[in-house]
Write a protein that holds these residues in place. Structure first.
Motif, mmCIF file in Angstrom:
data_model
loop_
_atom_site.group_PDB
_atom_site.id
_atom_site.type_symbol
_atom_site.label_atom_id
_atom_site.label_comp_id
_atom_site.label_asym_id
_atom_site.label_seq_id
_atom_site.Cartn_x
_atom_site.Cartn_y
_atom_site.Cartn_z
ATOM 1 N N ASN A 155 12.166 -7.470 -8.478
ATOM 2 C CA ASN A 155 11.039 -6.789 -9.120
ATOM 3 C C ASN A 155 10.646 -5.579 -8.270
ATOM 4 O OD1 ASN A 155 8.672 -5.911 -10.274
ATOM 5 N ND2 ASN A 155 7.551 -7.831 -9.995
ATOM 6 N N LYS A 178 8.161 -3.665 -8.236
ATOM 7 C CA LYS A 178 6.756 -3.632 -7.841
ATOM 8 C C LYS A 178 6.436 -4.626 -6.723
ATOM 9 C CE LYS A 178 5.003 -2.058 -12.319
ATOM 10 N NZ LYS A 178 4.080 -2.357 -13.449
ATOM 11 N N ALA A 179 7.353 -5.547 -6.462
ATOM 12 C CA ALA A 179 7.118 -6.562 -5.431
ATOM 13 C C ALA A 179 7.926 -6.309 -4.165
ATOM 14 C CB ALA A 179 7.438 -7.953 -5.981
ATOM 15 N N LEU A 224 5.519 -1.578 -1.027
ATOM 16 C CA LEU A 224 4.130 -2.035 -0.968
ATOM 17 C C LEU A 224 3.409 -1.428 0.233
ATOM 18 C CD1 LEU A 224 4.410 -5.841 -1.883
ATOM 19 C CD2 LEU A 224 3.295 -4.047 -3.233
ATOM 20 N N ALA A 267 2.849 2.200 -0.460
ATOM 21 C CA ALA A 267 1.756 2.401 -1.409
ATOM 22 C C ALA A 267 0.403 2.323 -0.708
ATOM 23 C CB ALA A 267 1.836 1.356 -2.525
#
Length: 262
Positions: free
Chosen positions: A173, A175-176, A181, A184
């Motif tokens: 994933n 986004k994971a 992260l 971001a």
């Protein structure tokens, strides 16, 4: 650098002085030399690992990399000497070794340093951002280190590293994924990490990890280093996550540290 944060960082450095050769922290000239070395190694690692295209200057590139590898080798051997006494006391019996290894979460160098409760309970946003800038600048990329380390290993450790790699990659994933992260969070806080603004200790951590993973003569050292990070990081991540929450950073933005606190 914020005064109070500098005080905690200086205390952390003093705590670790017993684990390094005599003279490392004697004077400012030594700090300047360490800074120059770590910046040089950081530049070497950028050139070594960043994807590129073939050029007519490939011979000169090899010459530069060979010089960097010699500099890296000298650095890594000095670090091995610095921890040789502690390493010599590691148990050889498998069960005793596991007990020793698990105990590093409690008594490993730097563990439970007062810096981290201070980040959780008292640091200002400016101070937290300074700390996180060092954290981001010193991030070597755990997924890349894992991929480099597992080359030609036996099936059992290869599979264990593969499971960790897949977790770092967000289990497919985007986004994971752990690296993005952290990026971001840095973007949301407006952090601008640069080698020039990073303390040499943070650069040294990244350079050690990259050197161990990239050189097959240190393959087993790299396995150990990756394992120690996995074993000891959660307790530190808990405090950083608490500090970010206290400072009003939304849950989605601080997810990197909440994820590593498990």
């Amino acid at each position: 650098m914020p005064t109070e944060l500098q005080q905690w960082c200086s205390q952390s450095i003093r705590t670790d002085r017993n684990n390094v050769p005599d003279g490392v922290f004697d004077n400012d000239s030594r700090v300047e030399a360490e800074t120059a070395l770590q910046r040089s190694l950081a530049a070497f690692n950028r050139e070594r690992f960043e994807p590129a295209l073939p050029t007519m200057a490939w011979r000169s590139s090899i010459d530069r990399l060979a010089e960097g590898m010699r500099e890296e080798g000298e650095f890594l051997e000095k670090r091995r000497i610095a921890v040789s006494v502690r390493a010599a006391g590691v148990p050889r019996d498998p069960d005793a070794f596991v007990h020793w290894f698990e105990a590093l979460e409690q008594d490993g160098p730097g563990q439970h340093d007062p810096l981290f409760p201070w980040l959780a309970e008292a640091a200002t946003m400016e101070e937290m951002c300074w700390f996180l800038t060092q954290e981001v600048a010193g991030e070597a990329g755990f997924e890349d280190l894992s991929a480099l380390t597992q080359v030609k290993l036996p099936a059992r450790p290869k599979l264990e590293i593969a499971r960790n790699y897949w977790d770092e990659m967000g289990r497919g994933n985007p986004k994971a994924m752990h690296g993005p992260l952290l990026e971001a969070l840095a973007d949301r806080l407006g952090l601008e990490p640069t080698v020039e603004a990073t303390v040499w200790e943070a650069l040294a951590l990244a350079n050690v990890m990259a050197g161990l993973a990239a050189n097959r003569r240190y393959a087993y050292h790299s396995i150990g280093a990756l394992g120690v990070i996995e074993q000891t990081a959660p307790s530190r991540a808990v405090f950083v996550g608490k500090g970010l929450k206290r400072l009003g950073v939304p849950a989605g933005d601080r997810h990197y540290f909440d994820l590593h606190a498990i």
